[in-house]
Design an enzyme around this catalytic site. Structure first.
Site, PDB file in Angstrom:
ATOM      1  N   GLY A 325      59.575  76.764  19.941  1.00 51.74           N
ATOM      2  CA  GLY A 325      59.355  77.986  20.797  1.00 51.74           C
ATOM      3  C   GLY A 325      59.498  77.372  22.438  1.00 51.74           C
ATOM      4  O   GLY A 325      59.717  76.411  22.788  1.00 51.74           O
ATOM      5  N   SER A 326      58.697  78.386  23.266  1.00 53.26           N
ATOM      6  CA  SER A 326      58.721  77.991  24.568  1.00 53.26           C
ATOM      7  C   SER A 326      57.771  76.858  24.996  1.00 53.26           C
ATOM      8  O   SER A 326      58.012  76.420  26.285  1.00 53.26           O
ATOM      9  CB  SER A 326      58.018  79.363  25.311  1.00 53.26           C
ATOM     10  OG  SER A 326      58.906  80.634  24.938  1.00 53.26           O
TER      11      SER A 326
END
Lengths: 616, 374
Positions: A325-326
């Site tokens: 993810g981020s």
């Protein structure tokens, strides 16, 4: 018939018998000589040979099991020890009625089915004079109860031995592992001569990886035995060499703080000292009690662990593969700067979605309204997806792959606990080989925000974060702080191992990324600002929320309306103090929701647990 | 020159007590020495069990008393009793075959309620006595028909005993009968003929053997073929004797014997205990004593005054010789394992009573001689 009168010649007959008698005597003499020749052969010529055979008969080699090395944490807190344990043994040859005896024992001491079946198996295999264990780990009360009734059970005894015990129970169990009884399959893999006296071996975790260090060397004694194998006396003895003690890099206080912070969550966290790769905390939740496995876990208990849908036996830290993810954004951002694709000051406009040229498909930003004009700092602090879609497209999958590879993504970190998976850092060639398809630009976009094919393990993510913190040294995570010989106080430290050093084009690029990560925690708009408000140390971090569930084009993510197992994973990476990092962590909470709200507080607890205790 | 007759008409050159008690000093002392040696070895073979030695001592006491009693009977009395003893023995054997007690897979014992014994023991003495009795009145050497009659007298009890089955005793009885015939002047060509016949009959014999007897022969030929089964005895006894060396491991120190590796060490295989603990020189001592006994028996044979006593004395002496040679040959692996104890040494059995009764006969023969004119 009247008997014929015979004239007996007495002189002749006496001479005849005398001659014959002497002949017989001579014949007997010849036989005696043959016999003596045979005896001379046996007792003089072949004497050595038969002496050897006789010694082989009489003298048997008996193994003495070495004491298994102890395991401590880095501060000398005991994690695995050998406790005196009492077992109930039965010598079959002294028992008249085995069923009656077992029945009578059962009235005093609990005998489980597993004990009974193991006992009956051994009963068939072992000689009758050898004591066979019926129950292990008698409690003090059981020992006392049996002692009172001892006179009723001739041939039943309590024997003392050492048994592996994990005093802190489930703490760090996924790193530590456990020992179990040696079964026939294991016997084929182990060095059978060194394990002649050993009953247990490391089955998983450090207990398994460091089996050869912990086990030690078997001792031997020559004993004189009867033909039935009963030992008469000990002739000579070579004492065993105890296994080495291990000091783990894990700090059990940090570990306990981490596990406590994880209460109610499923997931994993790894804390690493970025200066040397020492693993400070190794969390995989849920956990289980290794003590249950030492002497054979009850079938029902094992089934419960296996069937638990949270999979407590699953080592998430090494084998859990999650989309980053981020949390990948600082690395991608650094790639953009170092590869010269972007600068700290260039910016992109974020309308809340991104489309590839000539394509109507919208790649959304998590913020539907958009972030407006975004530079790298803002993109990291607010975790703008559109900025990274654009940057990823400019970088291209090849450069992303090559740069991220420097941080160890896509490869096992080489930690010395077996079973680690390698995660997945996608590339054109990987996709061609795996799916027989060419790479699509859309896949580059989502790789840029740590989605799509991209998978990391918690240990990888922590190692990469440590490399970011220490200025580009990719370390091999190290779980053993030192070894120690059993009879010595000296510690033999394990040296940190550097896998690779990442080339730094410009130090300012690194500083910028780290500054942005600090802003994630300490600026007013940072996604993890809640943990930064009262933090005594500067934390550099990055939140992440990894999609498990693919949303349709116009669908809106609503945590309340979808089942828990489809909710997003919450991630957070961090290191502190940001100016001189001492600890780097990666936290992944399965289906936890938001990285900033769920994973970041857990990371903060780990950082605090370590930094509060360590000298400033 | 007149010859002064002693009141008992016996050899004046002999010392008086031997004649009054009808004992023969060389035999008696050798037998006592062998028995004493036997008790020492037995104590060790039994693992220091004094009770075992005491029981054997009682048995020896009975046997020596029996010997003393038999020695008092003059050869003439023995000769007159011979046919009755033989017939009684055969009847007992019949009774055993019909209703004997089974012990250890063989039917050997007869229970007469007041005493339990093996009738085959009687035949050890009755067979040579009977053949000697039969041949005593004939002209030696025996002719063909006399030979056939003698062979029948031997074969009937021997086959009855072999049927029990008790191969060892049958063999001893056959050889005791054979010795009588041989001493009586069995013609060499007949001897050769029978030897060839026996060799030819060997496959037939094999056919009639029990499985365990066949196994013993196989084991004898190749003990290593079954080291943990039937070959175990012989392998372990060879190890015991061989490891004993010249001087032995010392009394009570034989590892093969004391640690139970040697099977049947207080009975049939006690010779291996002697060999292990006292070595080659211990065995030589035993052999010297045995040889003294046999040689003394043959001297008595030569000095005996009539055909019956000559044939009987010679046969008893040589049977004793066969006895110990077969046992030692078996324990050293020269002969197949037949169940024969080591005479005077092995623990137990009624055999020792019979054996000593035989020596009683020898002593009787020696001490009841009439003084002959020079």
């Amino acid at each position: 018939m009247p008997r014929q009168i015979t004239l007996k010649d007495h002189f002749f007959e006496s001479r005849l018998v005398m001659n014959r008698a002497i002949l017989l005597l001579v014949a007997g003499g010849i036989l005696l000589v043959v016999l003596l020749a045979r005896l001379l052969y046996l007792q003089v010529l072949a004497h050595e040979h038969f002496t050897t055979l006789s010694e082989d008969n009489r003298v048997k080699l008996q193994p003495i099991a070495p004491n298994r090395g102890l395991i401590y944490d880095r501060n000398g807190i005991l994690l695995a020890e050998n406790l005196p344990s009492y077992r109930l043994e039965i010598t079959p040859e002294q028992i008249d009625d085995m069923d009656a005896t077992l029945g009578a024992i059962e009235e005093i001491i609990e005998i489980r089915d597993i004990d009974r079946s193991r006992f009956e198996k051994l009963l068939k295999r072992k000689p009758r004079f050898e004591a066979i264990p019926l129950r292990f780990h008698l409690s003090d009360e059981e020992v006392a109860r049996f002692s009172v009734n001892r006179h009723r059970f001739p041939g039943v005894d309590i024997a003392a031995g050492l048994s592996r015990h994990y005093p802190l129970g489930s703490l760090a169990v996924h790193a530590l592992g456990y020992v179990g009884r040696i079964d026939e399959r294991a016997l084929q893999q182990l060095d059978s001569s060194n394990y002649r006296g050993t009953s247990h071996f490391g089955k998983i975790g450090i207990e398994k990886t460091y089996e050869s260090v912990l086990h030690g060397t078997v001792g031997l004694q020559h004993v004189e035995t009867t033909a039935q194998g009963r030992v008469i006396r000990v002739l000579s003895r070579t004492p065993p060499v105890s296994g080495r003690n291990l000091y783990l890099t894990i700090d059990s206080r940090v570990q306990a703080a981490a596990e406590e912070a994880f209460t109610g969550y499923t997931g994993s966290a790894i804390a690493i000292d970025p200066n040397n790769g020492d693993i400070l905390a190794f969390v995989s939740q849920p956990t289980y009690d290794p003590n249950a496995f030492v002497n054979g876990i009850e079938f029902g208990d094992y089934a419960a662990l296996r069937e638990n849908n949270k999979q407590p036996l699953f080592n998430r830290a090494l084998r859990g593969q999650y989309p980053p993810g981020s949390t990948i954004k600082p690395f991608v951002g650094l790639a953009g700067l170092e590869e010269g694709i972007t600068t700290r000051h260039s910016s992109t406009y974020c309308p809340g979605f991104y489309s590839l040229p000539g394509n109507t498909r919208k790649f959304r930003d998590w913020k539907r309204t958009g972030h407006g004009t975004v530079d790298l700092n803002k993109a990291i602090v607010q975790s703008c997806d559109v900025y990274f879609y654009d940057l990823a497209l400019s970088l291209g999958i090849d450069r992303i792959h090559d740069y991220l590879q420097n941080f160890g993504f896509g490869h096992a970190t080489g930690i010395d606990i077996q079973g680690e998976l390698s995660g997945l850092l996608p590339s054109r060639s990987w996709k061609r080989a795996r799916h027989d398809q060419s790479w699509f630009p859309g896949e580059t976009l989502i790789t840029g925000i740590g989605q799509g094919f991209f998978l990391v393990t918690p240990i990888q993510l922590a190692t990469a974060t440590a490399a970011l913190a220490n200025g580009g040294r990719l370390l091999q995570p190290n779980i053993i702080y030192a070894e120690q010989d059993a009879n010595s106080d000296d510690l033999l430290p394990h040296r940190p191992r550097i896998h690779d050093t990442i080339t730094i084009t410009e130090q300012q690029h690194w500083d910028a990324v780290i500054k942005s990560m600090t802003d994630v925690v300490h600026s007013a708009r940072g996604t993890a600002r809640r943990i930064g408000e009262d933090s005594p140390w500067t934390i550099a971090g990055k939140t992440g929320t990894a999609q498990v569930y693919g949303l349709k084009q116009e669908e809106k993510y609503d945590a309340e309306s979808i089942p828990e197992e489809l909710r997003d994973h919450a991630l957070f990476i961090a290191f502190a103090p940001a100016e001189a990092p001492k600890i780097a962590v990666a936290v992944i909470i399965e289906h936890g929701g938001g990285g900033g709200s769920v994973a970041a507080p857990v990371a903060r607890a780990i950082l605090d647990g370590y930094l509060q205790g360590s000298p400033q | 020159m007149s010859i002064a007759l002693t009141p008992h008409h016996e050899d004046a050159s002999r010392s008086g007590w031997q004649y009054r008690l009808h004992l023969d000093a060389p035999l008696l002392f050798s037998l006592i020495t062998v028995s004493a040696l036997g008790l020492i070895v037995l104590y060790s073979a039994g693992g220091g069990d004094l009770a075992l030695v005491e029981r054997q001592l009682v048995r020896l006491g009975i046997a020596f008393t029996g010997m003393l009693l038999v020695a008092q009977l003059s050869p003439g009395v023995l000769q007159r009793l011979t046919p009755w003893l033989f017939v009684l023995g055969v009847l007992f054997l019949l009774a055993v075959l019909i209703g004997g007690e089974i012990s250890g897979g063989a039917q050997r014992w007869l229970n007469l309620y007041f005493v339990r014994f093996q009738p085959s023991e009687i035949m050890k003495l009755a067979v040579p006595m009977m053949v000697a009795w039969y041949l005593a009145d004939t002209r030696l050497p025996p002719n063909r028909w006399q030979l056939l009659a003698s062979a029948t007298l031997i074969a009937v009890p021997m086959l009855m005993i072999a049927k029990q089955p008790d191969l060892g005793t049958a063999l001893l009885i056959a050889s005791s009968g054979f010795f009588v015939l041989f001493l009586a002047g069995l013609q060499w060509r007949l001897l050769a003929f029978f030897s060839v016949l026996l060799a030819a009959a060997a496959p037939l014999l094999w056919h009639f053997m029990h499985d365990y007897q066949r196994q013993r022969v196989i084991t004898f030929l190749s003990p290593e073929s079954d080291p943990l089964g039937s070959g175990y005895h012989i392998i372990q006894s060879k190890i015991a004797i061989g490891s004993g060396g010249l001087l032995g491991k010392g009394w009570m120190n034989g590892t093969q014997s004391q640690l139970n590796f040697l099977p049947e060490r207080s009975t049939d295989f006690i010779f291996a205990v002697l060999g292990e603990e006292f070595g080659f020189f211990g065995i030589l001592t035993l052999f010297a004593l045995y040889t003294t006994i046999v040689v003394r028996g043959i001297m008595i044979t030569i000095q005996a005054q009539d055909t019956y006593t000559r044939l009987l004395a010679g046969s008893l002496s040589m049977t004793f010789c066969v006895y110990f040679i077969v046992n030692t040959g078996m324990v050293t692996g020269l002969l197949p394992v037949v169940g024969l104890p080591l005479p005077m040494i092995s623990y137990g059995g009624t055999s020792i009573v019979t054996l000593m009764a035989g020596f009683g006969i020898l002593m009787s023969i020696q001490t009841h001689r009439k003084l002959l004119p020079a």
